[in-house]
Structure formats: C-alpha cells, structure tokens
Write an enzyme that holds these catalytic residues in place. Structure first.
Site, PDB file in Angstrom:
ATOM      1  N   ASP A 165       0.689  -1.015  -0.102  1.00 28.20           N
ATOM      2  CA  ASP A 165       0.024  -0.086  -0.024  1.00 28.20           C
ATOM      3  C   ASP A 165       1.016   1.049  -0.171  1.00 28.20           C
ATOM      4  OD1 ASP A 165      -1.765  -2.219   0.651  1.00 28.20           O
ATOM      5  OD2 ASP A 165      -3.127  -0.948   1.751  1.00 28.20           O
ATOM      6  N   LYS A 180      -6.906   3.188  -3.301  1.00 32.16           N
ATOM      7  CA  LYS A 180      -7.384   3.370  -1.881  1.00 32.16           C
ATOM      8  C   LYS A 180      -7.644   4.829  -1.653  1.00 32.16           C
ATOM      9  CE  LYS A 180      -5.099   2.184   2.524  1.00 32.16           C
ATOM     10  NZ  LYS A 180      -4.153   1.345   3.042  1.00 32.16           N
ATOM     11  N   LYS A 238     -10.339   0.121  -2.600  1.00 37.41           N
ATOM     12  CA  LYS A 238     -10.242  -0.018  -1.093  1.00 37.41           C
ATOM     13  C   LYS A 238     -10.570   1.377  -0.239  1.00 37.41           C
ATOM     14  CE  LYS A 238      -6.955  -1.139   2.581  1.00 37.41           C
ATOM     15  NZ  LYS A 238      -5.590  -1.710   2.899  1.00 37.41           N
TER      16      LYS A 238
END
Length: 243
Positions: free
Chosen positions: A97, A160, A192
């Site tokens: 991430d 995300k 996400k």
C-alpha cells in the site's frame, strides 16, 4: 442486503489493520489471531514493515500480508520508496500500500506523480499494488478522479482512499467518484476504503456503492477491500445479533 449478510461479506474483504506508533510484536500477533473468524478469514492484515516477520508466523493460512510505503505523507524520495518496497517483498509482504505524492499533485506536478506510480508498479513486480491517493487532502472531485485515473493507467491493482492519518479520511462521496472512474476504465482494478470506518453501517455504505456502480459479482476480495482496525468486532456483533 441486510446487515448480517453485508457483515459476512465485508469480513472476507477486510484488510485488518494496525498502523500505530505503539505497535509491538505482541499487539501484531494478537491482530493476526483475529484474522480468522468462524464466518471466514479476512483478506489481509496490514502492518508496518518491521512487523512483517511477526505476521508471517502468526497469520492464518490464506490471509495475505500487506504493508505500507511512502507512508503517511507521501513525501519520500523515490529511491527510498524503492528500497522500502523491495525490502518489504523480500521480508514476505504479499501486498504493498503506497502513498501517492499527493502534495505534488496538488501543486500541479502530474509528471512526477506518473513517474512515481510507474516506478512503484515496476518495483512491486507481480505483487499486489494499492495506491493511497489521500482523498481528504485532494478534496475536489476533479482531483480525486484524476488521481484514480493515473493509478489505473500505471497498472495499480487497487486505488485506496486514505491513510487514516489525516483529518478527513474515506467518504462515500470520494468513493463514488473513484468507483465511477474504475467502471469507466473497463480495467480489472479494485477499490479500497480506509480511515474512520468503525461500524458495520460505515463499511456497508462502501459495499453498497460498489455493488450499485460495478455490480454484486465485482465486489469480492480481489476487487473490494475495507481497511480498518476496529470494525471487525462490530461486524461480528452484527452477525451474532442478526440485525
């Protein structure tokens, strides 16, 4: 979709997260134990790079290990980010991430952001790459959509919303904009939501949005994730009480 059904779905799409300054091997081991529930395992645990080795020992079979790089402000030099990613993968991370240099995007430096994104894709090789665009800092729908499209163009596996470290984290409005761009792209890219998601109702908003925009068949753990530290207990409570 009723709340218990949604809760079961969300558990299997959950990135169970602990990114606290006071994390210890013991707290991460406890986190990993929670990753297995009688309603299914979570999708991944997300921890700081220094705890990947703990997660490797403790995580249930089939649960991925995610970690963060260029976190949380997105300001690291690209050479540092390369080292972070390569070290994390060598340590056993399945998913990365990475924080987009959102301050650069706000300043109009799109070329650097594109270079950063393509570099991260290359560094990650075949590992799952999630790019955190920090929607609360980008603020405008136009910039959120632009950042999402840039991530898609660079080959990110997920886009995300947030680090969870800023004043404004995930919002349904930002999620809607991101999901619309993903749909329009026609690419196999996931979404996400993370930051400030504490209850079943919080998480369900994002699942409903994903289902409406991209369809019920799309929103499995390969395409839909919720990143949270405390929502699991409420999801389990929702299932147990039946409403």
């Amino acid at each position: 979709m009723d709340n218990p059904t949604a809760a079961k779905h969300i558990i299997r799409s959950l990135d169970l997260t602990s990114l606290n300054n006071n994390d210890t091997p013991q707290t991460i081991a406890e986190l990993c134990k929670k990753a297995e529930t009688k309603y299914g395992n979570v999708a991944a645990v997300c921890v700081y790079p220094e705890f990947i080795n703990v997660a490797l020992k403790e995580v249930p079979q089939g649960v991925k290990i995610a970690t963060v790089v260029n976190f949380p402000k997105g300001e690291s030099d690209i050479k540092i980010v390369e080292k972070e990613i390569k070290k994390a993968i060598k340590s056993g991370a399945d998913e990365i991430d990475a924080v987009l240099p959102y301050a650069r995007l706000l300043a109009g430096d799109e070329d650097y952001c594109k270079y950063f994104l393509q570099s991260c894709r290359n560094f990650c090789e075949n590992k799952i790459l999630k790019i955190i665009i920090e929607t609360g800092e980008l603020k405008s729908t136009m910039l959120i959509k632009k950042a999402t499209q840039m991530c898609i163009d660079a080959g990110a596996d997920f886009v995300k919303t947030s680090t969870g470290k800023t004043k404004i984290s995930a919002t349904p409005e930002a999620a809607n904009a991101m999901l619309e761009v993903i749909k329009a792209s026609g690419k196999n890219v996931g979404f996400k939501a993370s930051g400030g998601i504490k209850t079943t109702e919080d998480a369900k908003k994002y699942l409903v949005l994903a289902n409406v925009i991209l369809g019920n068949q799309w929103s499995d753990q390969r395409h839909f994730r919720i990143g949270a530290s405390s929502v699991l207990s409420d999801l389990l409570k929702t299932i147990e009480q039946g409403f």
